[in-house]
Enzyme design. Structure first.
Site, short mmCIF file in Angstrom:
data_model
loop_
_atom_site.label_atom_id
_atom_site.label_comp_id
_atom_site.label_asym_id
_atom_site.label_seq_id
_atom_site.Cartn_x
_atom_site.Cartn_y
_atom_site.Cartn_z
N CYS A 42 -17.94 79.74 27.42
CA CYS A 42 -17.31 78.95 28.48
C CYS A 42 -17.46 77.45 28.27
O CYS A 42 -16.86 76.66 28.99
CB CYS A 42 -17.90 79.32 29.84
N ASP A 44 -20.55 74.90 28.10
CA ASP A 44 -21.93 74.42 28.09
C ASP A 44 -22.91 75.56 28.34
O ASP A 44 -22.61 76.50 29.08
CB ASP A 44 -22.13 73.36 29.18
N CYS A 69 -21.87 68.89 25.67
CA CYS A 69 -21.45 67.52 25.42
C CYS A 69 -22.61 66.54 25.64
O CYS A 69 -23.74 66.94 25.96
CB CYS A 69 -20.29 67.16 26.33
N CYS A 113 -22.52 69.08 34.67
CA CYS A 113 -23.68 69.09 33.77
C CYS A 113 -24.97 68.91 34.55
O CYS A 113 -25.99 69.53 34.22
CB CYS A 113 -23.54 67.99 32.72
#
Length: 317
Positions: A42, A44, A69, A113
């Site tokens: 998916c 991360d 990322c 994140c």
């Protein structure tokens, strides 16, 4: 090119606490807890390791392995810096917004994140405690986003905690709706539902707040400007029964249940009859020798403070 802060770029290029924690690194009074969140498929993924002193519940070390990322790596590094030295209960109170703030902010499109870091921490603490730190209903609620496996209860919680106002913001925070997009209309409906609930609660809270009374001037009784009600105290606006029940449910969900969950307990609203609030105790709270302390101090006192001083809480089987 994302508009990253200098802090994000520094922790991306020079991450702190990267790697795993091995069992041999622990003393006999220490243990390792592991929390995993996300999926490489998916996008991360984060695996968080905690080395915890079992006598004090203090997090002695925290390390991570992240696939993702720059903001995912920086958020993971920031998380480990923040929680070292905390007790597990204090760490559990850390929010995704505090992680983002530590980084000097994140682009809105990358806020998921920081959420991933918070959820990995919750998963690791669940591993340490051996019990879920979130109510089970969150996983049992209907699935809204099948692409990322996100339930309606989880979406509603993120909307409340981060004051989200549309489906795009929800996607930024939790990725729901960022795949095929077929669930975006349903996510918008959830935003509207949560917003309306919050407006009802705000109205109920304002009605239950003490009404400021004018200062009593120094006068003789015959010329006193204060007119009291027949009972001898100023009258106050009362909550309707629906407003009272709604406010009780909100306090249980947002303030009381998370506190009980720290020790593996839970509570569910069963019924409200006038000022008598009937609840069902679950998990570690069910049959606990300190059940009356839980009822009176953790639940009844909080509801009296937040809703009405006249409430009495009773446990039902």
């Amino acid at each position: 090119m994302w508009d990253y802060t200098d802090k994000v770029m520094d922790l991306f290029h020079n991450p702190h606490n990267m790697g795993a924690i091995a069992t041999q690194d622990c003393t006999p009074t220490e243990t390792i807890a592991v929390g995993e969140i996300g999926s490489i498929v998916c996008g991360d993924a984060l695996r968080l390791y905690l080395r915890i002193d079992t006598k004090t519940d203090i997090i002695l070390d925290a390390r991570f392995q992240t696939f993702g990322c720059a903001s995912a790596i920086a958020s993971s590094s920031a998380l480990t810096d923040l929680i070292k030295g905390m007790t597990v209960d204090d760490a559990l109170r850390l929010t995704n917004r505090e992680i983002a703030s530590y980084l000097g902010g994140l682009p809105q499109e990358k806020m998921h994140c920081s959420v991933m870091g918070q959820e990995a921490l919750e998963a690791a603490i669940s591993d340490y405690k051996g019990v879920p730190v979130r109510p089970e209903e969150e996983d049992e609620s209907p699935l809204v986003c099948s692409c990322f496996g996100v339930s309606s209860a989880k979406i509603k919680r993120l909307i409340r905690e981060n004051h989200l106002t549309n489906a795009e913001e929800v996607t930024n925070y939790i990725k729901a709706g960022g795949g095929c997009g077929s669930c975006l209309a349903e996510i918008d409906d959830l935003v509207i539902e949560v917003t309306q609930e919050q407006e009802t609660l705000n109205t109920a809270a304002s009605l239950s707040a003490p009404i400021p009374q004018p200062a009593i001037a120094t006068t003789t009784p015959s010329t006193s400007p204060i007119k009291e009600s027949q009972g001898g105290t100023p009258s106050a606006t009362k909550l309707t029964n629906l407003q009272k029940i709604t406010l009780i449910q909100q306090v249980l969900e947002t303030e009381i249940r998370p506190t009980l969950a720290y020790d593996g307990g839970d509570v569910e609203l069963h019924d409200v009859e006038g000022d008598r609030v009937k609840v069902i105790l679950k998990g570690a709270c069910d049959g606990c020798p300190s059940v009356m302390i839980t009822l009176k101090m953790a639940i009844e006192k909080r509801l009296q403070e937040r809703v009405s001083p006249n409430l009495i809480v009773e446990a039902v089987v």
